[in-house]
Write a protein that holds these residues in place. Structure first.
Motif, PDB file in Angstrom:
ATOM      1  N   GLN A  38      12.460  -9.012  46.787  1.00 13.52           N
ATOM      2  CA  GLN A  38      11.384  -8.290  47.464  1.00 13.52           C
ATOM      3  C   GLN A  38      10.081  -8.413  46.699  1.00 13.52           C
ATOM      4  N   ALA A  39      10.165  -8.378  45.338  1.00 14.65           N
ATOM      5  CA  ALA A  39       8.958  -8.517  44.520  1.00 14.65           C
ATOM      6  C   ALA A  39       8.334  -9.893  44.691  1.00 14.65           C
ATOM      7  N   VAL A  40       9.183 -10.923  44.748  1.00 12.74           N
ATOM      8  CA  VAL A  40       8.675 -12.283  44.975  1.00 12.74           C
ATOM      9  C   VAL A  40       7.987 -12.368  46.333  1.00 12.74           C
ATOM     10  N   THR A  41       8.564 -11.724  47.345  1.00 12.14           N
ATOM     11  CA  THR A  41       7.959 -11.728  48.681  1.00 12.14           C
ATOM     12  C   THR A  41       6.593 -11.052  48.670  1.00 12.14           C
ATOM     13  N   LEU A  42       6.486  -9.923  47.988  1.00 13.14           N
ATOM     14  CA  LEU A  42       5.219  -9.185  47.935  1.00 13.14           C
ATOM     15  C   LEU A  42       4.137  -9.949  47.169  1.00 13.14           C
ATOM     16  N   LEU A  43       4.557 -10.689  46.118  1.00 11.55           N
ATOM     17  CA  LEU A  43       3.580 -11.406  45.289  1.00 11.55           C
ATOM     18  C   LEU A  43       3.110 -12.711  45.918  1.00 11.55           C
ATOM     19  N   GLY A  44       3.751 -13.181  46.931  1.00 10.85           N
ATOM     20  CA  GLY A  44       3.321 -14.426  47.556  1.00 10.85           C
ATOM     21  C   GLY A  44       4.379 -15.511  47.554  1.00 10.85           C
ATOM     22  N   PRO A  45       4.755 -16.066  46.385  1.00 13.51           N
ATOM     23  CA  PRO A  45       4.026 -15.960  45.112  1.00 13.51           C
ATOM     24  C   PRO A  45       2.990 -17.077  45.015  1.00 13.51           C
ATOM     25  N   ARG A  46       1.971 -16.884  44.183  1.00  8.37           N
ATOM     26  CA  ARG A  46       0.943 -17.897  44.027  1.00  8.37           C
ATOM     27  C   ARG A  46       1.248 -18.881  42.912  1.00  8.37           C
ATOM     28  N   SER A  47       2.124 -18.501  41.974  1.00  4.49           N
ATOM     29  CA  SER A  47       2.441 -19.379  40.848  1.00  4.49           C
ATOM     30  C   SER A  47       3.803 -19.010  40.287  1.00  4.49           C
ATOM     31  N   MET A  48       4.319 -19.888  39.401  1.00  5.70           N
ATOM     32  CA  MET A  48       5.583 -19.595  38.738  1.00  5.70           C
ATOM     33  C   MET A  48       5.452 -18.388  37.821  1.00  5.70           C
ATOM     34  N   ALA A  49       4.232 -18.125  37.359  1.00  4.18           N
ATOM     35  CA  ALA A  49       4.024 -16.940  36.506  1.00  4.18           C
ATOM     36  C   ALA A  49       4.321 -15.662  37.280  1.00  4.18           C
ATOM     37  N   ASP A  50       3.996 -15.654  38.585  1.00 11.82           N
ATOM     38  CA  ASP A  50       4.311 -14.477  39.396  1.00 11.82           C
ATOM     39  C   ASP A  50       5.820 -14.279  39.506  1.00 11.82           C
ATOM     40  N   ILE A  51       6.560 -15.376  39.701  1.00  7.08           N
ATOM     41  CA  ILE A  51       8.019 -15.276  39.799  1.00  7.08           C
ATOM     42  C   ILE A  51       8.602 -14.784  38.482  1.00  7.08           C
ATOM     43  N   ARG A  52       8.060 -15.302  37.383  1.00  8.47           N
ATOM     44  CA  ARG A  52       8.555 -14.888  36.060  1.00  8.47           C
ATOM     45  C   ARG A  52       8.322 -13.400  35.833  1.00  8.47           C
ATOM     46  N   GLU A  53       7.112 -12.909  36.181  1.00 10.96           N
ATOM     47  CA  GLU A  53       6.825 -11.485  35.991  1.00 10.96           C
ATOM     48  C   GLU A  53       7.707 -10.627  36.893  1.00 10.96           C
ATOM     49  N   ALA A  54       7.954 -11.106  38.124  1.00  8.75           N
ATOM     50  CA  ALA A  54       8.838 -10.352  39.020  1.00  8.75           C
ATOM     51  C   ALA A  54      10.255 -10.288  38.451  1.00  8.75           C
ATOM     52  N   ALA A  55      10.725 -11.403  37.871  1.00  9.25           N
ATOM     53  CA  ALA A  55      12.065 -11.430  37.285  1.00  9.25           C
ATOM     54  C   ALA A  55      12.165 -10.482  36.099  1.00  9.25           C
ATOM     55  N   ALA A  71      14.668 -18.865  28.317  1.00 11.62           N
ATOM     56  CA  ALA A  71      15.225 -20.218  28.304  1.00 11.62           C
ATOM     57  C   ALA A  71      15.944 -20.525  29.609  1.00 11.62           C
ATOM     58  N   HIS A  72      16.710 -19.557  30.128  1.00  8.82           N
ATOM     59  CA  HIS A  72      17.405 -19.775  31.392  1.00  8.82           C
ATOM     60  C   HIS A  72      16.414 -19.882  32.551  1.00  8.82           C
ATOM     61  N   PHE A  73      15.304 -19.122  32.480  1.00 10.83           N
ATOM     62  CA  PHE A  73      14.295 -19.202  33.538  1.00 10.83           C
ATOM     63  C   PHE A  73      13.661 -20.586  33.560  1.00 10.83           C
ATOM     64  N   ARG A  74      13.298 -21.112  32.388  1.00 10.52           N
ATOM     65  CA  ARG A  74      12.689 -22.443  32.327  1.00 10.52           C
ATOM     66  C   ARG A  74      13.672 -23.508  32.803  1.00 10.52           C
ATOM     67  N   ASN A  75      14.932 -23.354  32.399  1.00 16.28           N
ATOM     68  CA  ASN A  75      15.934 -24.335  32.804  1.00 16.28           C
ATOM     69  C   ASN A  75      16.148 -24.334  34.311  1.00 16.28           C
ATOM     70  N   HIS A  76      16.172 -23.136  34.916  1.00 16.12           N
ATOM     71  CA  HIS A  76      16.491 -23.036  36.341  1.00 16.12           C
ATOM     72  C   HIS A  76      15.303 -23.410  37.226  1.00 16.12           C
ATOM     73  N   PHE A  77      14.111 -22.908  36.888  1.00  8.86           N
ATOM     74  CA  PHE A  77      12.968 -23.098  37.775  1.00  8.86           C
ATOM     75  C   PHE A  77      12.090 -24.297  37.401  1.00  8.86           C
ATOM     76  N   HIS A  78      12.106 -24.689  36.129  1.00 13.22           N
ATOM     77  CA  HIS A  78      11.270 -25.807  35.696  1.00 13.22           C
ATOM     78  C   HIS A  78      12.072 -27.074  35.432  1.00 13.22           C
ATOM     79  N   GLY A  79      13.424 -26.945  35.389  1.00 11.72           N
ATOM     80  CA  GLY A  79      14.252 -28.119  35.141  1.00 11.72           C
ATOM     81  C   GLY A  79      14.095 -28.681  33.746  1.00 11.72           C
ATOM     82  N   ASP A  80      14.002 -27.788  32.748  1.00 11.68           N
ATOM     83  CA  ASP A  80      13.818 -28.233  31.362  1.00 11.68           C
ATOM     84  C   ASP A  80      15.108 -28.691  30.715  1.00 11.68           C
TER      85      ASP A  80
END
Length: 378
Positions: A38-55, A71-80
């Motif tokens: 729901q937080a991701v939906t409300l934020l737009g989101p405009r950037s990955m930073a918004d998703i990170r803050e919502a998480a 580390a898990h966030f970068r691996n999952h969303f950025h493919g690091d």
């Protein structure tokens, strides 16, 4: 957790991220997953930073695991690639319940004995158990009546040594036209405490695993509220398998559930994973908890110390049964064992079924003085 089929396709990465955190022993409730999306939906989101803050705001990782979360966030969303987390084990601690899917098994020819080859390296394998006469029948029949008991909040009728049951007493007076009959009494029930057994199935314990599983089957058959888990590099609940009355079938089912037979050991992380699942942690509350392990933790033992301290706070009685104590020269001298001794109620010989069954049947008696546990330490 929400069903993926009822959600938009674009929501799949966020749902998979919550499942990833759960697989790595983060405590994530279904309500938190809903709030995250729901937080991701409300934020737009405009950037990955918004998703990170919502998480961060909704999934609320504990401060001491913030780096792992990132580390898990970068691996999952950025493919690091696979997360590299300082101070964490290279392999994740997997949690497997009785009804979980069976992972691919690997056969191993590695031969290990004693604690000299204790390792934290994950090694998956299967195990077979053969029938033999172990004399566990008397233990199974006596167990339910000898476990420590507690007073329940439920009450039952009694004729003496109870409190006045005012409602029933007034009903009797009315039915007797005002005569005063014998007072109606109730007392609180006494129920057996839960029995929780955690079995180390790592390579250093392979000589004793078969006996421990037979003991666990007898415990589940003899006590209504017994719970059994195995741990090595993974955590597996095998209680449902051991409820099968035929022991051969029960042990075969348990052998199929557990994937990390005779491999490495990560005792601290697996016990913390156990405590991170609220349903599992509830099994330890007010229970007699017995850990069957040599407690040969490799590397830093901070996780083990934390886990034992938290288990001790929840349990009615926390006992460690180690087969190493069967040697009369044994002393709890390793750094890990010395660190957890103050939180243990018992440190006993786990080298034979006879010593273990005698101890479990005596759990209702008071534990000895805590100083007796480490009295042989020089």
């Amino acid at each position: 957790m929400m069903r993926q089929g009822t959600l938009p396709l674009a929501s799949a990465p966020f749902l998979h991220f919550a499942r990833l955190l759960r697989r790595h022993a983060f405590a994530v409730a279904p309500e938190q997953v809903s709030s995250f999306m729901q937080a991701v939906t409300l934020l737009g989101p405009r950037s990955m930073a918004d998703i990170r803050e919502a998480a961060l705001a909704t999934l609320a990782p504990p401060p001491n695991r913030r780096g792992e979360f990132e580390a898990h966030f970068r691996n999952h969303f950025h493919g690091d690639g696979q997360p590299s987390i300082e101070g964490e084990e290279d392999e994740e601690t997997r949690i497997k319940d009785d009804h979980g899917t069976r992972q691919e098994e690997k056969q191993t020819t590695r031969q290990e004995k004693g604690g000299e080859l204790s390792s934290a390296i994950e090694q998956l394998s299967s195990r077979d158990f053969l029938r033999d006469d172990d004399g566990l029948g008397p233990f199974r029949r006596k167990l339910a009546s000898t476990l420590p008991a507690r007073r329940s909040f439920r009450t039952v009728r009694t004729h003496s040594r109870g409190k006045l049951d005012l409602r029933r007493s007034l009903r009797e007076i009315v039915s007797a036209d005002g005569d005063i009959p014998s007072p109606q009494l109730r007392r609180r029930q006494t129920v057996p405490r839960k029995l929780l057994i955690l079995i180390d199935v790592s390579g250093s314990m392979k000589l004793h695993t078969s006996d421990y599983l037979k003991l666990a089957h007898a415990a589940v058959q003899g006590a209504d509220r017994a719970e059994i888990f195995t741990f090595g590099t993974q955590l597996t609940r095998i209680t449902s398998a051991l409820r099968i009355r035929d022991r051969d079938q029960a042990l075969a089912r348990a052998a199929a559930l557990v994937n990390d037979w005779d491999g490495g050991t990560r005792m601290g992380p697996t016990l913390l994973a156990f405590l991170s699942v609220p349903r599992f942690s509830a099994f330890a509350r007010g229970a007699a908890v017995i850990i069957l392990s040599d407690a040969l933790e490799r590397g830093d033992h901070a996780d083990l110390e934390t886990a034992i301290r938290r288990l001790s706070a929840r349990a009615f009685r926390l006992s460690l049964a180690t087969p190493l104590a069967g040697d009369p020269r044994f002393q709890p001298a390793t750094a890990a064992l010395r660190a957890i001794l103050p939180d243990l109620d018992d440190l006993i010989d786990g080298s034979s079924l006879g010593s273990l069954t005698d101890f479990i049947l005596s759990l209702a008696r008071p534990a000895p003085a805590s100083s007796a546990i480490w009295k042989r330490v020089s």
